[in-house]
Design a protein around this motif. Structure first.
Motif, short mmCIF file in Angstrom:
data_model
loop_
_atom_site.label_atom_id
_atom_site.label_comp_id
_atom_site.label_asym_id
_atom_site.label_seq_id
_atom_site.Cartn_x
_atom_site.Cartn_y
_atom_site.Cartn_z
N ASP A 1 -3.41 -1.49 -9.50
CA ASP A 1 -2.46 -1.32 -8.38
C ASP A 1 -1.32 -2.34 -8.43
O ASP A 1 0.02 -2.09 -8.18
CB ASP A 1 -3.42 -1.81 -6.97
CG ASP A 1 -4.26 -0.83 -6.69
OD1 ASP A 1 -4.15 0.33 -7.04
OD2 ASP A 1 -5.07 -1.17 -5.93
N LEU A 2 -1.42 -3.49 -9.00
CA LEU A 2 -0.14 -4.45 -9.10
C LEU A 2 0.54 -3.44 -10.37
O LEU A 2 2.03 -3.63 -10.13
CB LEU A 2 -0.59 -5.57 -9.93
CG LEU A 2 0.46 -6.69 -10.34
CD1 LEU A 2 1.54 -6.99 -9.02
CD2 LEU A 2 -0.06 -7.97 -10.89
N CYS A 3 0.26 -3.13 -11.37
CA CYS A 3 1.00 -2.21 -12.40
C CYS A 3 1.79 -1.16 -11.74
O CYS A 3 2.96 -1.16 -11.89
CB CYS A 3 0.20 -1.59 -13.19
SG CYS A 3 -0.40 -2.88 -14.62
N THR A 4 1.21 -0.44 -10.68
CA THR A 4 1.93 0.47 -10.13
C THR A 4 3.10 0.05 -9.31
O THR A 4 4.14 0.62 -8.94
CB THR A 4 0.84 1.49 -9.04
OG1 THR A 4 -0.20 1.80 -9.72
CG2 THR A 4 1.32 2.58 -8.29
N TYR A 5 2.66 -0.99 -8.62
CA TYR A 5 3.75 -1.62 -7.66
C TYR A 5 5.03 -2.24 -8.78
O TYR A 5 6.06 -1.78 -8.15
CB TYR A 5 3.06 -2.96 -7.07
CG TYR A 5 3.93 -3.66 -5.95
CD1 TYR A 5 4.26 -3.22 -4.68
CD2 TYR A 5 4.55 -5.03 -6.41
CE1 TYR A 5 5.03 -3.93 -4.02
CE2 TYR A 5 5.10 -5.71 -5.38
CZ TYR A 5 5.65 -5.27 -4.06
OH TYR A 5 6.00 -5.96 -3.20
N ILE A 6 4.78 -2.79 -9.71
CA ILE A 6 5.80 -3.18 -10.81
C ILE A 6 6.53 -1.91 -11.10
O ILE A 6 8.06 -2.11 -11.20
CB ILE A 6 5.00 -4.23 -11.68
CG1 ILE A 6 4.78 -5.36 -10.91
CG2 ILE A 6 6.32 -4.65 -12.55
CD1 ILE A 6 3.97 -6.27 -12.12
N ALA A 7 5.94 -0.94 -11.59
CA ALA A 7 6.44 0.11 -11.95
C ALA A 7 7.35 0.72 -11.19
O ALA A 7 8.33 1.69 -11.55
CB ALA A 7 5.44 1.12 -12.55
N ALA A 8 7.13 0.61 -9.88
CA ALA A 8 8.17 1.21 -8.84
C ALA A 8 9.60 0.25 -9.09
O ALA A 8 10.62 1.26 -8.39
CB ALA A 8 7.51 1.18 -7.51
N GLY A 9 9.71 -0.62 -9.72
CA GLY A 9 10.95 -1.19 -9.81
C GLY A 9 11.22 -2.54 -9.17
O GLY A 9 12.11 -3.20 -9.15
N ILE A 10 9.87 -3.12 -8.61
CA ILE A 10 9.97 -4.37 -7.81
C ILE A 10 9.77 -5.60 -8.90
O ILE A 10 9.00 -5.76 -9.86
CB ILE A 10 8.66 -4.49 -6.75
CG1 ILE A 10 9.04 -3.37 -5.98
CG2 ILE A 10 8.85 -5.84 -6.32
CD1 ILE A 10 7.70 -3.14 -5.02
N SER A 11 10.60 -6.60 -8.73
CA SER A 11 10.78 -7.68 -9.65
C SER A 11 10.57 -8.91 -9.45
O SER A 11 10.41 -9.72 -10.30
CB SER A 11 12.36 -7.66 -10.26
OG SER A 11 13.16 -7.85 -8.96
N PRO B 1 0.86 -1.32 -0.07
CA PRO B 1 0.08 -0.08 0.16
C PRO B 1 0.84 1.33 -0.08
O PRO B 1 0.51 2.28 -0.76
CB PRO B 1 -0.82 -0.06 1.29
CG PRO B 1 -0.87 -1.71 1.44
CD PRO B 1 0.38 -2.11 1.00
N GLY B 2 2.08 1.21 0.79
CA GLY B 2 3.03 2.37 0.88
C GLY B 2 3.54 2.66 -0.67
O GLY B 2 3.72 3.84 -0.75
N VAL B 3 3.84 1.51 -1.45
CA VAL B 3 4.47 1.73 -2.67
C VAL B 3 3.52 2.33 -3.72
O VAL B 3 3.70 3.46 -4.47
CB VAL B 3 4.88 0.31 -3.31
CG1 VAL B 3 5.23 0.26 -4.79
CG2 VAL B 3 5.92 -0.41 -2.41
N ILE B 4 2.24 1.96 -3.31
CA ILE B 4 1.08 2.53 -4.51
C ILE B 4 0.79 3.64 -4.03
O ILE B 4 0.43 4.56 -4.91
CB ILE B 4 -0.16 1.32 -4.19
CG1 ILE B 4 0.03 -0.02 -4.95
CG2 ILE B 4 -1.34 2.15 -4.97
CD1 ILE B 4 -0.78 -1.02 -4.28
N ALA B 5 0.92 3.94 -2.77
CA ALA B 5 0.37 5.63 -2.40
C ALA B 5 1.52 6.62 -2.64
O ALA B 5 1.52 7.74 -2.43
CB ALA B 5 0.04 5.44 -0.99
N GLY B 6 2.78 5.99 -2.94
CA GLY B 6 3.73 6.68 -3.31
C GLY B 6 4.69 7.18 -1.90
O GLY B 6 4.86 8.37 -1.76
#
Length: 542
Positions: A185-195, A151-156
């Motif tokens: 939400d998954l797309c936002t999470y992955i876009a942050a760089g999580i692999s 949730p923190g990743v998604i919320a920035g």
């Protein structure tokens, strides 16, 4: 050390071919690999790499873990030390790195990204973005550990983003933890760089994440066993995540490989999941039989049973026929702990009400899974306290802060099956406060008192008997031999079964009841928590 030659049929993890070869080793490094002629009754594989494991969950220190894992062909592990980090911070990570150096097995670590795991519980430490940057600068730290705060990743969230950016700046991968996350939400999470992700439980979930570029880790541990369900979707790594000592002695990645082939995986692809795939992802100098790589090898009988005959690390024979051939160094006696529980009474473990009967939220556990479900139940109120109903398998559960704050939260759980007594543990993911499940407050307090007196571990208590498995290292681990710990764990499990438990691993299942980032209903030291809503909820439903 000189030059050594090892001959046999080798599996080339780059091409998938199997052929006779001669491996030339000098000073622990593979210098050359040459095709030769000959017939051999064994296959030489790269040594196995567990790409995601929490060593603390084995209840063994890294050096003790190694002595149990190495005979199964495991030569390396990527360990996320966030369990001990939540108890002791960076000093706990330093202990893990120091202890791991006492064994020949290669331990790589990740920098714990979520200490504490959430702001909704009391932990023993907090690791800042600045400390993450310092940890990532160490050679032994190969990635940013699983980012549970999705949730923190998604919320920035600013602090979460700073940790992710630190990993990017150090050019180290970021491990994920996103159970049931989907869609935008998954797309936002992955876009942050999580692999990566190791929390998939269905093929549909794994397929969506793979389509978006994530690498999927299939778990075969003591509590979560997802390999059979995920294999049709395709997997990148085979991992244990959390594994008890008895299970570790019976098999590690060799057993996961055997099961993968039984479930229909191509044997070569399965081997790649525990060798070149994790080695490439984390940039490790092991995982392949190739020039310049560490001479870390597992000699097996075939690619069906994966019976490990010999294991080499750095060209040295470290295990043969299921036994270690090295003598482990022993440092000074270990004194690493942190348990400070304020005095409390049996009444502090009660849920109060002035009604005659109430409807409560119940945590429903599922054997073999760390996710839970939420249900409702009607319970009677006796002398102002909501009474459990063991006949309907509705028991009491409490979490007691172990860091001196004095917090206690109470609720109800279904699935343990206890007819009497209580089970308690200082292993309670991720903050590792004391968790206890029981039929009544008297037994529950008695089980907690046993842990306070012993310095941590697992405890079981009935009317006429008690038992404690002591874990003096942060209340999570011991440096004793795995066989000793496994025997005691089996005994305390048998005790739990005598009390009525129907779970395969009751203490491990209990330890995940307080993991506030895994759906659906959990409990921490500050209260009952809905992971779906990401907020506290009342035990009693209006």
């Amino acid at each position: 050390m000189g030059i050594e030659l090892i001959r046999g049929n080798i599996l080339n993890v780059f091409t998938g071919d199997i052929y006779p070869a001669e491996i030339e080793i000098e000073d622990g490094i593979i210098r050359a690999v040459r095709r030769i002629r000959g017939e051999y009754d064994h296959i030489i594989l790269p040594g196995f790499i567990d790409a995601h494991v929490h060593i603390e969950s084995s209840m063994l220190t890294p050096s003790s873990f190694a002595s149990a894992a190495v005979p199964h062909g495991t030569v390396a592990a990527v360990s996320d030390p966030h369990e001990i980090a939540n108890v002791m911070g960076v000093s706990g990570i330093d202990f893990m790195i120091s202890d791991s150096s006492e064994a020949p097995m290669r331990f790589y670590f990740t920098a714990p990204s979520c200490v504490p795991a959430t702001p909704f519980e009391t932990a023993g430490a907090e690791i800042s973005a600045g400390e993450i940057m310092e940890l990532l600068g160490r050679d032994s730290i190969v990635a940013l550990g699983e980012m549970m705060n999705f949730p923190g990743v998604i919320a920035g969230d600013e602090e979460v983003t700073a940790k992710i950016e630190a990993a990017k700046a150090m050019r180290k991968p970021i491990d994920g933890h996103a159970p049931l996350l989907s869609g935008d939400d998954l797309c936002t999470y992955i876009a942050a760089g999580i692999s990566t992700d190791h929390e998939c439980v269905t093929a549909t979930e794994a397929i969506e994440k793979r389509e978006l570029g994530m690498k999927i880790m299939a778990r075969e541990g003591s509590s979560a066993k997802n390999l059979r369900d995920l294999l049709p979707a395709g997997c990148d790594f085979l991992v244990s995540d959390d594994i008890h000592p008895g299970d570790l002695l019976r098999g590690h990645l060799d057993l996961a490989l055997r099961r993968a082939v039984e479930y229909g995986a191509d044997p070569v692809e399965a081997v790649q999941m525990v060798t070149i795939n994790p080695a490439s992802h984390y940039r490790l100098d092991t995982g392949a039989i190739a020039p310049g790589m560490h001479a870390d090898l597992a000699v097996v009988d075939n690619l069906r049973d994966f019976t490990v005959r010999r294991v080499y690390i750095g060209g040295e024979l470290v295990a043969a026929d299921g036994r270690c051939t090295y003598r482990m160094k022993k440092s000074a006696p270990i004194s690493v702990n942190r348990i400070k529980v304020k005095e409390f009474s049996e009444e502090d473990l009660e849920v109060e009400s002035d009604a005659d009967e109430v409807t409560v939220r119940v945590i429903d556990v599922m054997d073999g899974q760390i996710i839970t479900e939420e249900s409702r139940a009607g319970l009677a109120v006796e002398d102002g306290f909501v009474a459990p109903d063991p006949s309907a398998d509705i028991l009491k559960v409490s979490v007691i802060d172990r860091y001196g704050k004095g917090n206690i939260a109470n609720g109800f759980v279904r699935g343990f099956g206890l007819g009497e007594g209580a089970l308690a543990s200082t292993v309670a993911h991720d903050s590792h406060n004391i968790i206890v499940v029981g039929t009544d407050s008297e037994k529950m307090k008695g089980a907690v008192d046993l842990l306070r007196e012993s310095g941590g571990g697992l405890a079981a208590l009935s009317d006429d008997r008690c038992m404690v498995l002591e874990l003096p290292v942060a209340g999570l681990m011991t440096d004793r031999e795995a066989s000793e710990v496994a025997e005691e764990l089996e005994e305390i499990h048998d005790f739990a079964y005598e009390l009525g438990s129907r779970l395969g691993a009751p203490f491990m299942t209990m330890s995940f009841l307080s993991l506030l980032v895994i759906p659906e209903l959990k409990i921490g030291d500050r209260g009952l928590f809905s992971v779906d809503r990401f907020e506290f909820v009342d035990v009693i439903v209006d």
